[in-house]
Design an enzyme around this catalytic site. Structure first.
Site, short mmCIF file in Angstrom:
data_model
loop_
_atom_site.label_atom_id
_atom_site.label_comp_id
_atom_site.label_asym_id
_atom_site.label_seq_id
_atom_site.Cartn_x
_atom_site.Cartn_y
_atom_site.Cartn_z
N LEU A 103 2.76 6.09 -2.84
CA LEU A 103 3.80 7.04 -3.23
C LEU A 103 4.11 6.99 -4.72
CD1 LEU A 103 6.15 7.15 -0.13
CD2 LEU A 103 4.13 8.50 -0.68
N VAL A 152 0.83 -1.20 0.00
CA VAL A 152 0.00 0.00 0.00
C VAL A 152 0.87 1.26 0.00
CG1 VAL A 152 -1.82 1.26 1.22
CG2 VAL A 152 -1.92 -1.22 1.11
N CYS A 153 1.95 1.24 0.77
CA CYS A 153 2.85 2.40 0.80
C CYS A 153 3.47 2.65 -0.57
CB CYS A 153 3.94 2.21 1.85
SG CYS A 153 3.32 2.12 3.54
N THR A 154 3.89 1.58 -1.22
CA THR A 154 4.48 1.71 -2.55
C THR A 154 3.46 2.25 -3.54
OG1 THR A 154 6.04 -0.08 -2.09
CG2 THR A 154 5.64 0.45 -4.42
#
Length: 163
Positions: free
Chosen positions: A53, A48-50
């Protein structure tokens, strides 16, 4: 509860890794130059972070058109962040909050990250978004309790348009 709209944004100095090597980024150096979007993410190299961003990177020109400088913040080392950015094509400054002091100052640090998985990692940043105006005042504040929930980026953009 995360800092609220109308609060003065706490200043900080964090490290980012650039092609020239590690550099310090001080929030107050950017106050007055542009609006600022701070995006706290839990951890580098996670799905999810990847995605978040990378999506921000692909729309970075839209934030620039709204006179906003975007910073990603996580508790990962600047070297891990650099590897993550290169591997994933993230093209915005990633700031290392390795000691979790900024996540705590913005009141977005988990006491225990993913307790249902028995992970004992306090201080990990909740997925959060803060819009800070040129006077250093928070104009948008959102913090998610579940790490898979994304901020409302339409609301972020509407806030930036209003500044």
């Amino acid at each position: 509860m995360a800092l609220q709209v109308g609060d003065k944004a706490p200043d900080f100095t964090l490290v980012t890794k650039t092609a020239e090597g590690p550099q310090l980024v001080k929030l107050s150096d950017h106050i007055g130059q542009s609006n600022i979007l701070l995006l706290f993410v839990p951890m580098a190299f996670t799905g999810v972070c990847t995605t978040e961003l990378c999506d921000i990177t692909s729309g970075l020109s839209e934030y620039e058109a709204l006179d906003a400088k975007v910073f990603g913040i996580s508790g990962d080392s600047p070297f891990a962040q650099e590897a993550w950015a290169k591997q994933s094509g993230i093209n915005l400054p990633l700031l290392s909050d390795y000691e979790h002091t900024v996540a705590k100052a913005y009141d977005v640090a988990y006491e225990q990250f993913l307790p249902e998985a028995n992970l004992i990692m306090g201080g990990v940043a909740k997925r959060s978004a803060f819009v800070i105006d040129k006077a250093g005042v928070i104009r948008y504040s959102e913090s998610q309790d579940h790490p898979k929930d994304l901020p409302d980026f339409n609301a972020v953009k509407e806030t930036l348009k209003s500044l």
